[in-house]
Design a protein around this motif. Structure first.
Motif, PDB file in Angstrom:
ATOM      1  N   GLY A   1       1.130  -1.223  -0.117  1.00 18.59           N
ATOM      2  CA  GLY A   1       0.213   0.040  -0.007  1.00 18.59           C
ATOM      3  C   GLY A   1       1.010   1.827   0.146  1.00 18.59           C
ATOM      4  O   GLY A   1       2.503   1.490   0.285  1.00 18.59           O
ATOM      5  N   GLN A   2       0.181   2.681   0.227  1.00 17.57           N
ATOM      6  CA  GLN A   2       1.021   3.583  -0.168  1.00 17.57           C
ATOM      7  C   GLN A   2       0.161   4.170   1.027  1.00 17.57           C
ATOM      8  O   GLN A   2      -1.565   4.416   0.950  1.00 17.57           O
ATOM      9  CB  GLN A   2       0.632   4.751  -1.378  1.00 17.57           C
ATOM     10  CG  GLN A   2       1.732   3.805  -2.114  1.00 17.57           C
ATOM     11  CD  GLN A   2       1.672   4.797  -3.419  1.00 17.57           C
ATOM     12  OE1 GLN A   2       0.640   5.227  -3.560  1.00 17.57           O
ATOM     13  NE2 GLN A   2       2.636   4.463  -3.977  1.00 17.57           N
ATOM     14  N   TRP A   3       1.100   5.383   2.292  1.00 18.10           N
ATOM     15  CA  TRP A   3       0.893   6.131   3.045  1.00 18.10           C
ATOM     16  C   TRP A   3       0.994   7.242   3.029  1.00 18.10           C
ATOM     17  O   TRP A   3       2.161   7.840   2.411  1.00 18.10           O
ATOM     18  CB  TRP A   3       0.831   5.805   4.511  1.00 18.10           C
ATOM     19  CG  TRP A   3       0.409   4.441   4.535  1.00 18.10           C
ATOM     20  CD1 TRP A   3      -0.499   3.746   4.049  1.00 18.10           C
ATOM     21  CD2 TRP A   3       0.859   3.417   6.235  1.00 18.10           C
ATOM     22  NE1 TRP A   3      -0.789   2.644   5.285  1.00 18.10           N
ATOM     23  CE2 TRP A   3      -0.537   2.793   6.091  1.00 18.10           C
ATOM     24  CE3 TRP A   3       1.481   3.930   7.440  1.00 18.10           C
ATOM     25  CZ2 TRP A   3      -0.746   1.424   7.467  1.00 18.10           C
ATOM     26  CZ3 TRP A   3       1.711   2.509   8.493  1.00 18.10           C
ATOM     27  CH2 TRP A   3       0.736   2.237   8.086  1.00 18.10           C
ATOM     28  N   VAL A   4       0.377   8.842   3.516  1.00 22.33           N
ATOM     29  CA  VAL A   4       1.289   9.138   2.956  1.00 22.33           C
ATOM     30  C   VAL A   4       1.914  10.432   4.782  1.00 22.33           C
ATOM     31  O   VAL A   4       1.455  10.050   5.805  1.00 22.33           O
ATOM     32  CB  VAL A   4      -0.117  10.401   2.812  1.00 22.33           C
ATOM     33  CG1 VAL A   4       1.494  11.836   2.966  1.00 22.33           C
ATOM     34  CG2 VAL A   4      -0.939  10.334   2.095  1.00 22.33           C
ATOM     35  N   TYR A   5       3.664  10.175   3.970  1.00 19.67           N
ATOM     36  CA  TYR A   5       4.490  10.531   5.340  1.00 19.67           C
ATOM     37  C   TYR A   5       4.126  12.558   5.541  1.00 19.67           C
ATOM     38  O   TYR A   5       4.534  12.889   4.614  1.00 19.67           O
ATOM     39  CB  TYR A   5       5.189   9.692   5.432  1.00 19.67           C
ATOM     40  CG  TYR A   5       5.193   8.487   5.889  1.00 19.67           C
ATOM     41  CD1 TYR A   5       5.316   8.216   7.147  1.00 19.67           C
ATOM     42  CD2 TYR A   5       4.956   7.414   4.517  1.00 19.67           C
ATOM     43  CE1 TYR A   5       4.866   6.396   7.311  1.00 19.67           C
ATOM     44  CE2 TYR A   5       4.914   6.046   5.371  1.00 19.67           C
ATOM     45  CZ  TYR A   5       4.878   5.837   6.700  1.00 19.67           C
ATOM     46  OH  TYR A   5       4.411   4.336   6.996  1.00 19.67           O
ATOM     47  N   GLY A   6       4.598  12.666   6.495  1.00 20.79           N
ATOM     48  CA  GLY A   6       4.633  14.182   7.208  1.00 20.79           C
ATOM     49  C   GLY A   6       6.833  14.203   6.821  1.00 20.79           C
ATOM     50  O   GLY A   6       6.747  13.527   8.280  1.00 20.79           O
ATOM     51  N   LEU A   7       7.630  15.000   5.964  1.00 20.74           N
ATOM     52  CA  LEU A   7       8.759  15.654   5.984  1.00 20.74           C
ATOM     53  C   LEU A   7       8.853  16.040   7.361  1.00 20.74           C
ATOM     54  O   LEU A   7       7.965  17.196   7.815  1.00 20.74           O
ATOM     55  CB  LEU A   7       9.474  15.405   5.463  1.00 20.74           C
ATOM     56  CG  LEU A   7       9.360  13.594   4.081  1.00 20.74           C
ATOM     57  CD1 LEU A   7       9.607  14.520   2.366  1.00 20.74           C
ATOM     58  CD2 LEU A   7       9.333  13.352   4.791  1.00 20.74           C
ATOM     59  N   ALA A   8      10.375  16.309   7.822  1.00 21.45           N
ATOM     60  CA  ALA A   8      10.790  16.787   8.919  1.00 21.45           C
ATOM     61  C   ALA A   8      10.520  18.804   8.230  1.00 21.45           C
ATOM     62  O   ALA A   8      10.247  19.852   8.858  1.00 21.45           O
ATOM     63  CB  ALA A   8      12.461  17.225   9.110  1.00 21.45           C
ATOM     64  N   ASP A   9      10.272  19.097   6.939  1.00 21.78           N
ATOM     65  CA  ASP A   9      10.372  20.068   6.832  1.00 21.78           C
ATOM     66  C   ASP A   9       8.564  20.715   6.302  1.00 21.78           C
ATOM     67  O   ASP A   9       8.688  21.411   5.489  1.00 21.78           O
ATOM     68  CB  ASP A   9      11.448  20.547   5.031  1.00 21.78           C
ATOM     69  CG  ASP A   9      10.530  19.807   3.618  1.00 21.78           C
ATOM     70  OD1 ASP A   9       9.922  18.959   4.331  1.00 21.78           O
ATOM     71  OD2 ASP A   9      11.432  19.379   2.602  1.00 21.78           O
ATOM     72  N   GLY A  10       8.016  20.017   6.742  1.00 24.33           N
ATOM     73  CA  GLY A  10       6.431  19.998   6.506  1.00 24.33           C
ATOM     74  C   GLY A  10       6.125  19.728   5.476  1.00 24.33           C
ATOM     75  O   GLY A  10       4.719  19.523   5.404  1.00 24.33           O
ATOM     76  N   SER A  11       6.582  19.199   4.340  1.00 22.18           N
ATOM     77  CA  SER A  11       6.253  18.876   2.916  1.00 22.18           C
ATOM     78  C   SER A  11       5.132  17.442   3.368  1.00 22.18           C
ATOM     79  O   SER A  11       5.750  16.787   4.269  1.00 22.18           O
ATOM     80  CB  SER A  11       6.685  19.249   2.426  1.00 22.18           C
ATOM     81  OG  SER A  11       8.345  17.708   2.241  1.00 22.18           O
ATOM     82  N   GLU A  12       5.022  17.159   2.713  1.00 23.08           N
ATOM     83  CA  GLU A  12       4.661  15.626   2.214  1.00 23.08           C
ATOM     84  C   GLU A  12       4.777  14.896   1.535  1.00 23.08           C
ATOM     85  O   GLU A  12       4.269  15.356   0.486  1.00 23.08           O
ATOM     86  CB  GLU A  12       2.450  16.012   2.591  1.00 23.08           C
ATOM     87  CG  GLU A  12       2.513  16.221   3.945  1.00 23.08           C
ATOM     88  CD  GLU A  12       1.006  15.939   3.713  1.00 23.08           C
ATOM     89  OE1 GLU A  12       0.183  16.170   3.329  1.00 23.08           O
ATOM     90  OE2 GLU A  12       0.328  16.525   5.407  1.00 23.08           O
TER      91      GLU A  12
END
Length: 141
Positions: free
Chosen positions: A49-60
Motif C-alpha cells: 500500500g501507500q501512506w502519506v508521511y510528513g517530512l521534517a521540512d513540513g512537506s508531505e
C-alpha cells in the motif's frame, strides 16, 4: 545529543530464510521504520500500500509500505516498513521501539530494553475485561 545507531535485521515473514541486516539510525521522531527499496526487494518484500508521511521540512510525500519482521536487541516485532530511496539511511521508528519495550536514554546515548512491556497504555479495563484479557493471555502464550 548525538545520534544513536544500532544493528537490526529485516526478515520476510513469508520466507523467513530471506533477511537483510544493516545499521539503522534510531529515530524517535519517525513513526515507522524505513529501509532502502533495493534491500526490501532483495528479500522479496513488495509494497502492500501507500501512506502519506510528513517530512521534517513540513512537506508531505506518498510512500510505498509493507510489513516485515524487525529483529533487534534479541527480540522481534512485526512492523510497518517504508520503502526508502536507494541511498536512504535505514531508520528504526518509534512504533517498533515502543512495541519492543525499548526506550532511548538521551543522557547516556544508549538504548534500554524493559523486561515487561505494558499492555495498559491509556486504557484501564474494568474488572470483567481484565479477567477476560487474562484468560485470553493464558490461551495464547
Amino acid at each position: 545529543m548525538g545520534l544513536i545507531h544500532a544493528k537490526a535485521a529485516v526478515r520476510n515473514p513469508a520466507e523467513p530464510s530471506r533477511v537483510w541486516e544493516g545499521t539503522f539510525l534510531v529515530d524517535t521522531g519517525a513513526t515507522d521504520c524505513l529501509v532502502p527499496r533495493p534491500h526490501l526487494e532483495g528479500i522479496g518484500l513488495k509494497p502492500e500500500g501507500q501512506w502519506v508521511y510528513g517530512l521534517a521540512d513540513g512537506s508531505e510525500v506518498r510512500m510505498d509500505v509493507t510489513v516485515g519482521r524487525i529483529e533487534f536487541m534479541d527480540t522481534f516485532v512485526g512492523a510497518t516498513i517504508v520503502f526508502g530511496e536507494p541511498d536512504a539511511e535505514p531508520l528504526l521508528g518509534a512504533a517498533a521501539l515502543e512495541s519492543l519495550g525499548i526506550e532511548v536514554d538521551p543522557l547516556n546515548q544508549t538504548l534500554k530494553r524493559h523486561l515487561v512491556i505494558s499492555l495498559r497504555g491509556g486504557f484501564r479495563p474494568r474488572r470483567s475485561e481484565a479477567v477476560s484479557l487474562a484468560r485470553a493471555a493464558r490461551r495464547f502464550p
